[in-house]
Design a protein around this motif. Structure first.
Motif, PDB file in Angstrom:
ATOM      1  N   TYR A  33      -8.617  -7.173  -8.920  1.00 20.39           N
ATOM      2  CA  TYR A  33      -7.250  -7.337  -8.404  1.00 20.39           C
ATOM      3  C   TYR A  33      -7.277  -7.078  -6.647  1.00 20.39           C
ATOM      4  O   TYR A  33      -6.127  -6.798  -6.262  1.00 20.39           O
ATOM      5  CB  TYR A  33      -6.172  -6.578  -9.025  1.00 20.39           C
ATOM      6  CG  TYR A  33      -5.907  -6.906 -10.218  1.00 20.39           C
ATOM      7  CD1 TYR A  33      -6.111  -8.321 -10.867  1.00 20.39           C
ATOM      8  CD2 TYR A  33      -5.619  -6.000 -11.333  1.00 20.39           C
ATOM      9  CE1 TYR A  33      -6.005  -8.749 -12.123  1.00 20.39           C
ATOM     10  CE2 TYR A  33      -5.441  -6.351 -12.633  1.00 20.39           C
ATOM     11  CZ  TYR A  33      -5.573  -7.678 -13.125  1.00 20.39           C
ATOM     12  OH  TYR A  33      -5.669  -7.906 -14.523  1.00 20.39           O
ATOM     13  N   THR A  34      -8.403  -6.665  -6.009  1.00 16.22           N
ATOM     14  CA  THR A  34      -8.610  -6.549  -4.700  1.00 16.22           C
ATOM     15  C   THR A  34      -8.112  -7.618  -3.908  1.00 16.22           C
ATOM     16  O   THR A  34      -8.863  -8.909  -4.147  1.00 16.22           O
ATOM     17  CB  THR A  34      -9.870  -6.024  -4.226  1.00 16.22           C
ATOM     18  OG1 THR A  34     -10.908  -7.026  -4.772  1.00 16.22           O
ATOM     19  CG2 THR A  34     -10.222  -4.482  -4.977  1.00 16.22           C
ATOM     20  N   HIS A  67       3.974   3.028  -3.650  1.00 14.72           N
ATOM     21  CA  HIS A  67       3.155   3.568  -4.879  1.00 14.72           C
ATOM     22  C   HIS A  67       3.633   3.033  -6.241  1.00 14.72           C
ATOM     23  O   HIS A  67       4.741   2.832  -6.157  1.00 14.72           O
ATOM     24  CB  HIS A  67       3.023   5.114  -4.755  1.00 14.72           C
ATOM     25  CG  HIS A  67       4.653   5.633  -5.042  1.00 14.72           C
ATOM     26  ND1 HIS A  67       5.376   5.663  -3.927  1.00 14.72           N
ATOM     27  CD2 HIS A  67       5.048   6.223  -6.006  1.00 14.72           C
ATOM     28  CE1 HIS A  67       6.662   6.282  -4.501  1.00 14.72           C
ATOM     29  NE2 HIS A  67       6.503   6.609  -5.585  1.00 14.72           N
ATOM     30  N   ASN A  91       0.898  -1.301   0.072  1.00 12.22           N
ATOM     31  CA  ASN A  91      -0.091   0.050  -0.008  1.00 12.22           C
ATOM     32  C   ASN A  91       0.841   1.411  -0.110  1.00 12.22           C
ATOM     33  O   ASN A  91       0.364   2.478  -0.604  1.00 12.22           O
ATOM     34  CB  ASN A  91      -1.018   0.054   1.288  1.00 12.22           C
ATOM     35  CG  ASN A  91      -2.114  -0.997   0.985  1.00 12.22           C
ATOM     36  OD1 ASN A  91      -2.670  -1.036  -0.199  1.00 12.22           O
ATOM     37  ND2 ASN A  91      -2.835  -1.238   2.113  1.00 12.22           N
ATOM     38  N   LEU A 151       0.837  -7.367  -7.644  1.00 14.99           N
ATOM     39  CA  LEU A 151       0.606  -7.716  -5.965  1.00 14.99           C
ATOM     40  C   LEU A 151      -0.556  -8.961  -6.058  1.00 14.99           C
ATOM     41  O   LEU A 151      -0.456  -9.608  -5.047  1.00 14.99           O
ATOM     42  CB  LEU A 151       0.089  -6.245  -5.622  1.00 14.99           C
ATOM     43  CG  LEU A 151      -0.339  -6.487  -4.425  1.00 14.99           C
ATOM     44  CD1 LEU A 151       0.515  -6.953  -3.362  1.00 14.99           C
ATOM     45  CD2 LEU A 151      -0.882  -4.998  -3.869  1.00 14.99           C
ATOM     46  N   PHE A 152      -1.603  -8.540  -6.850  1.00 11.61           N
ATOM     47  CA  PHE A 152      -2.522  -9.715  -6.683  1.00 11.61           C
ATOM     48  C   PHE A 152      -2.024 -11.096  -6.956  1.00 11.61           C
ATOM     49  O   PHE A 152      -2.385 -11.948  -6.004  1.00 11.61           O
ATOM     50  CB  PHE A 152      -3.745  -9.367  -7.855  1.00 11.61           C
ATOM     51  CG  PHE A 152      -4.527 -10.370  -8.248  1.00 11.61           C
ATOM     52  CD1 PHE A 152      -5.458 -10.898  -7.126  1.00 11.61           C
ATOM     53  CD2 PHE A 152      -4.486 -11.247  -9.360  1.00 11.61           C
ATOM     54  CE1 PHE A 152      -6.653 -11.794  -7.235  1.00 11.61           C
ATOM     55  CE2 PHE A 152      -5.454 -12.325  -9.507  1.00 11.61           C
ATOM     56  CZ  PHE A 152      -6.161 -12.445  -8.604  1.00 11.61           C
ATOM     57  N   ASP A 172       2.492  -2.343  -9.598  1.00 14.48           N
ATOM     58  CA  ASP A 172       1.474  -3.011 -10.265  1.00 14.48           C
ATOM     59  C   ASP A 172       0.394  -3.806  -9.496  1.00 14.48           C
ATOM     60  O   ASP A 172       0.842  -4.810  -9.041  1.00 14.48           O
ATOM     61  CB  ASP A 172       2.091  -3.655 -11.538  1.00 14.48           C
ATOM     62  CG  ASP A 172       1.045  -4.267 -12.355  1.00 14.48           C
ATOM     63  OD1 ASP A 172      -0.122  -3.826 -12.498  1.00 14.48           O
ATOM     64  OD2 ASP A 172       1.265  -5.489 -12.847  1.00 14.48           O
ATOM     65  N   PRO A 173      -0.968  -3.398  -9.526  1.00 17.80           N
ATOM     66  CA  PRO A 173      -1.727  -4.140  -8.708  1.00 17.80           C
ATOM     67  C   PRO A 173      -2.058  -5.633  -9.212  1.00 17.80           C
ATOM     68  O   PRO A 173      -2.198  -6.405  -8.427  1.00 17.80           O
ATOM     69  CB  PRO A 173      -3.185  -3.347  -8.864  1.00 17.80           C
ATOM     70  CG  PRO A 173      -2.936  -2.533 -10.222  1.00 17.80           C
ATOM     71  CD  PRO A 173      -1.650  -2.043 -10.255  1.00 17.80           C
ATOM     72  N   ARG A 174      -1.720  -5.907 -10.479  1.00 19.57           N
ATOM     73  CA  ARG A 174      -1.965  -7.262 -10.994  1.00 19.57           C
ATOM     74  C   ARG A 174      -0.994  -8.284 -10.417  1.00 19.57           C
ATOM     75  O   ARG A 174      -0.958  -9.257  -9.870  1.00 19.57           O
ATOM     76  CB  ARG A 174      -1.809  -7.217 -12.523  1.00 19.57           C
ATOM     77  CG  ARG A 174      -2.125  -8.841 -12.986  1.00 19.57           C
ATOM     78  CD  ARG A 174      -2.469  -8.202 -14.543  1.00 19.57           C
ATOM     79  NE  ARG A 174      -2.535  -9.606 -15.501  1.00 19.57           N
ATOM     80  CZ  ARG A 174      -1.634 -10.193 -15.937  1.00 19.57           C
ATOM     81  NH1 ARG A 174      -0.500  -9.931 -15.638  1.00 19.57           N
ATOM     82  NH2 ARG A 174      -1.707 -11.354 -16.438  1.00 19.57           N
TER      83      ARG A 174
END
Lengths: 203, 203
Positions: B186-187, A146, A143, A153-154, A149-151
């Motif tokens: 992706y949450t 910054h 979190n 991380l997912f 990449d959210p994917r």
DNA sequence: AGATACTATAGTACAAGTGCTATATATTGA
DNA sequence: TCAATATATAGCACTTGTACTATAGTATCT
């Protein structure tokens, strides 16, 4: 060999070249819950990868101190990594020594068997607690970072989810077994209680 | 080594002495879902067990044909088996190559990743179907075999239950992951949805 | 100031466990 | 006749694990 590809994975992700030492830390911090690797194994595998031209070494000489070797993935390495990542694995066969103990557990008294099962249950509980801790820690860390990449991380969190879900399943199994043993209830489970877990129609 | 103890387990259970060939069949029929063993491994291990005095051989000479070696567990073997069965195992670390693919899956497109995951899901479905089949078959077989100790049967079926429960958990995980990937959602999962599965208070 | 311990860094040697393949040969079944 | 079953073994290679050897800096404790 999966270890090779895990190393290639780290090198492909890292913006800077990495030493064997760096890689060892990376393994311990992020993938040891599904692929532990010890030091000598990493150095050996780096040597092999170099021979195969999948990584390139840059030897940093330092007066007095030992040389440091910094590894980078090569183009061939990236190709090979991509090939492996996108190829379904051959079926793995599982090895669960605990199940050997259960299978031949008729040789033991209830007390002895229960002790083994309860010990295992506790070990799993501890592991679950650890995973939960790592999970929240990772969430917080990412979190703050910054631009991550959210994917990506997912997908990384997904591997932790796997660890938790499958350990939780093992724990449920153990607890049910313990209860039944204690009750002397040897009636086998009904099939439908074992299968069709969280149906979330996906077809 | 667990294989040694699995062999001791079979020999301790069998009323008649067994050959390496018999043991290979026994492994394939009853424990290959948690401890596969190949032929050469079994013969090697039998030799080692003999050296250690945990089993005793009876060489049956047969004119023309190869000798046949029949193995029996010794008293030392029974003692060692009991010791091992009643001793909690050191923590095992898991190795899941699929998770390497997931962890470094950011290198892949959705299509590529989904293909890998769906392939794995299908493999697990097949395995589950096989387990279910073996489970019912075992039930029937044991129903007919009068005088089979119900506790022994219970423990053996329990190992199959483990296979089903944990594969089902893996399948649930895969399906949820696939769905989320497809939706681009992706949450990260909430911790409490991952833990505390089938609470059946056991303390 | 000196002792102790930990981090950074790279390797070597050896053993254990497993897997794959090949070699024998006799009997039984299709 | 061809294939499968019964039976035992040897050889090699791969992966992993454990333990040991080096050396220099940094941090901590007394």
């Amino acid at each position: 060999m999966s270890l090779k590809h895990a190393i290639l994975g780290f090198l492909s992700f890292s913006p800077a070249p990495m030493s064997g030492y760096d890689l060892k830390k990376a393994f311990d911090h992020s993938v040891r819950h599904f692929w532990p690797a010890n030091q000598s194994q990493i150095y050996r595998t780096l040597a092999a990868l170099t021979d195969e031209g999948l990584v390139a070494v840059d030897v940093v000489e330092r007066e007095e101190r030992l040389d440091m070797k910094l590894y980078q993935i090569t183009d061939n390495g990236r190709t090979e990594l991509h090939r492996w990542l996108s190829t379904p694995l051959p079926p793995q066969d599982c090895r669960e020594p605990l199940l050997i103990q259960v299978f031949f557990g008729h040789n033991l008294t209830d007390t002895e068997l229960l002790a083994v099962l309860q010990h295992e249950a506790q070990a799993i509980e501890e592991r679950l607690a650890l995973y939960a801790q790592i999970y929240t820690a990772s969430l917080e860390m990412f979190n703050q970072e910054h631009g991550f990449d959210p994917r990506t991380l997912f997908l990384r969190l997904l591997t932790l989810e796997f660890g938790m879900i499958s350990n939780q399943a093992g724990l449920d199994w153990l607890r049910a077994g313990i209860t039944r043993l204690q009750a002397g209830d040897y009636t086998p489970a009904e099939l439908h209680t074992l299968l069709g877990g969280n149906q979330e129609d996906n077809e």
